[in-house]
Design a protein around this motif. Structure first.
Motif, PDB file in Angstrom:
ATOM      1  N   GLY A  52       0.810  -1.211   0.000  1.00  0.00           N
ATOM      2  CA  GLY A  52       0.000   0.000   0.000  1.00  0.00           C
ATOM      3  C   GLY A  52       0.839   1.254   0.000  1.00  0.00           C
ATOM      4  O   GLY A  52       0.544   2.226  -0.705  1.00  0.00           O
ATOM      5  N   ARG A  53       1.921   1.252   0.805  1.00  0.00           N
ATOM      6  CA  ARG A  53       2.813   2.409   0.851  1.00  0.00           C
ATOM      7  C   ARG A  53       3.494   2.621  -0.500  1.00  0.00           C
ATOM      8  O   ARG A  53       3.609   3.751  -0.984  1.00  0.00           O
ATOM      9  N   MET A  54       3.960   1.542  -1.123  1.00  0.00           N
ATOM     10  CA  MET A  54       4.668   1.661  -2.392  1.00  0.00           C
ATOM     11  C   MET A  54       3.726   2.037  -3.527  1.00  0.00           C
ATOM     12  O   MET A  54       4.095   2.789  -4.436  1.00  0.00           O
ATOM     13  N   ASN A  55       2.496   1.529  -3.476  1.00  0.00           N
ATOM     14  CA  ASN A  55       1.562   1.767  -4.566  1.00  0.00           C
ATOM     15  C   ASN A  55       1.223   3.249  -4.722  1.00  0.00           C
ATOM     16  O   ASN A  55       0.917   3.708  -5.826  1.00  0.00           O
ATOM     17  N   SER A  56       1.321   4.007  -3.632  1.00  0.00           N
ATOM     18  CA  SER A  56       1.006   5.436  -3.697  1.00  0.00           C
ATOM     19  C   SER A  56       2.040   6.203  -4.508  1.00  0.00           C
ATOM     20  O   SER A  56       1.802   7.345  -4.897  1.00  0.00           O
ATOM     21  N   HIS A  57       3.210   5.604  -4.789  1.00  0.00           N
ATOM     22  CA  HIS A  57       4.261   6.265  -5.558  1.00  0.00           C
ATOM     23  C   HIS A  57       4.355   5.740  -6.987  1.00  0.00           C
ATOM     24  O   HIS A  57       5.249   6.143  -7.732  1.00  0.00           O
ATOM     25  N   LEU A  58       3.424   4.852  -7.364  1.00  0.00           N
ATOM     26  CA  LEU A  58       3.485   4.232  -8.684  1.00  0.00           C
ATOM     27  C   LEU A  58       2.323   4.702  -9.552  1.00  0.00           C
ATOM     28  O   LEU A  58       1.332   5.223  -9.045  1.00  0.00           O
ATOM     29  N   PRO A  59       2.434   4.522 -10.889  1.00  0.00           N
ATOM     30  CA  PRO A  59       1.345   4.934 -11.778  1.00  0.00           C
ATOM     31  C   PRO A  59       0.032   4.234 -11.431  1.00  0.00           C
ATOM     32  O   PRO A  59       0.022   3.149 -10.842  1.00  0.00           O
ATOM     33  N   ALA A  60      -1.091   4.843 -11.828  1.00  0.00           N
ATOM     34  CA  ALA A  60      -2.410   4.346 -11.447  1.00  0.00           C
ATOM     35  C   ALA A  60      -2.700   2.955 -12.008  1.00  0.00           C
ATOM     36  O   ALA A  60      -3.487   2.200 -11.431  1.00  0.00           O
ATOM     37  N   HIS A  61      -2.059   2.597 -13.145  1.00  0.00           N
ATOM     38  CA  HIS A  61      -2.360   1.300 -13.752  1.00  0.00           C
ATOM     39  C   HIS A  61      -1.707   0.136 -13.000  1.00  0.00           C
ATOM     40  O   HIS A  61      -2.008  -1.022 -13.286  1.00  0.00           O
TER      41      HIS A  61
END
Length: 272
Positions: A52-61
């Motif tokens: 969850g923490r990492m996903n906030s820094h990655l593209p929406a796809h």
């Protein structure tokens, strides 16, 4: 939210400290597969927390469920390699393994051609060189000429880089010519640990980054401020500036390339 808070919110998955010690003992001393499975299930919420923490820094796809799948491999490896006899919390050890597993998998799935990656590095380097020589941020025309490109070709390259950008958490950023390189992971705070040296490194990086942002061209500075500080989307920023979302994306990408070029450059540039 810290991991401790997240874990308290998933109390059903957590075990008592004594039970955990017994599970570690059974697994490490007797290679008990059931104990191993229990340990993996116990710490599975940690994978969701890191993803969850990492996903906030990655593209929406990029789907969080995919990150969780990649992270589970890291958790399993952490359980297999962890030495309970060492004075290290398993969570601290596992976070690094989980992050590494997610990053490795994302890199293996990288769809971006090498030519785009090479062009991005070339623009970063050339931007830093021109800024050092001109003592100001170079214009698009100056950068295009230095790269031996037409202006339209340069802007198309910026758009292509913008559409393929992923920030790697272990990418190194040099704060100065004599300083130790830092990665983005190094700058993410951990509320459980207070290390003065780490705090100093983060402070230096933030100060250096703030100084670099202050020297951006005005429109790029506005884009960075509205995007990262005010939380506006690219479309909303376009409405503010009266330009298209595509143009805002170009301005954002150029700002990031300038900042990376400055932070990774050998010398500092004086402000105009």
């Amino acid at each position: 939210m810290t991991w401790d808070a997240f874990r308290r919110g998933n109390a059903g998955a957590a075990q008592g400290e004594e039970e955990l010690r017994m599970l570690w003992k059974r697994y490490k001393e007797r290679d008990d597969s059931q104990a191993k499975d229990r340990l993996i299930l116990t710490f599975a919420p940690l994978v969701k927390y890191v993803a969850g923490r990492m996903n906030s820094h990655l593209p929406a796809h990029v789907e969080e469920t995919d990150l969780i799948s990649y992270g589970l491999l890291g958790l399993i490896g952490a359980v297999e390699r962890f030495d309970p006899g060492r004075q290290v919390k398993f969570e601290t050890y596992a976070v690094a393994r989980i992050k590494g597993s997610i990053i490795d998998e994302l890199r293996s799935l990288d769809w971006v051609p090498r030519s785009v990656r090479a062009r991005s590095r070339e623009i970063e380097r050339k931007s830093a060189e021109l800024e050092h020589r001109l003592q100001r941020a170079p214009t698009d025309e100056e950068l295009a000429a230095a790269l031996g490109m037409e202006l339209e070709e340069f802007q198309a390259a910026i758009t292509q880089i913008s559409n393929s950008s992923i920030v790697a958490l272990d990418e190194t950023w040099s704060v100065s010519s004599g300083g130790e390189p830092l990665s983005l992971i190094d700058t993410i705070s951990d509320s459980r640990v207070t290390n003065p040296a780490d705090l100093l490194d983060v402070t230096v990086l933030r100060d250096t980054l703030a100084d670099a942002i202050a020297r951006l061209p005005e429109r790029e500075k506005i884009v960075v401020a509205l995007y990262y500080y005010d939380g506006l989307t690219l479309r909303q920023i376009g409405d503010v500036l009266g330009v298209t979302e595509s143009r805002v994306s170009q301005l954002h990408t150029k700002a990031i390339l300038r900042l990376k070029g400055r932070l990774q450059g050998d010398g500092e540039v004086d402000q105009d």
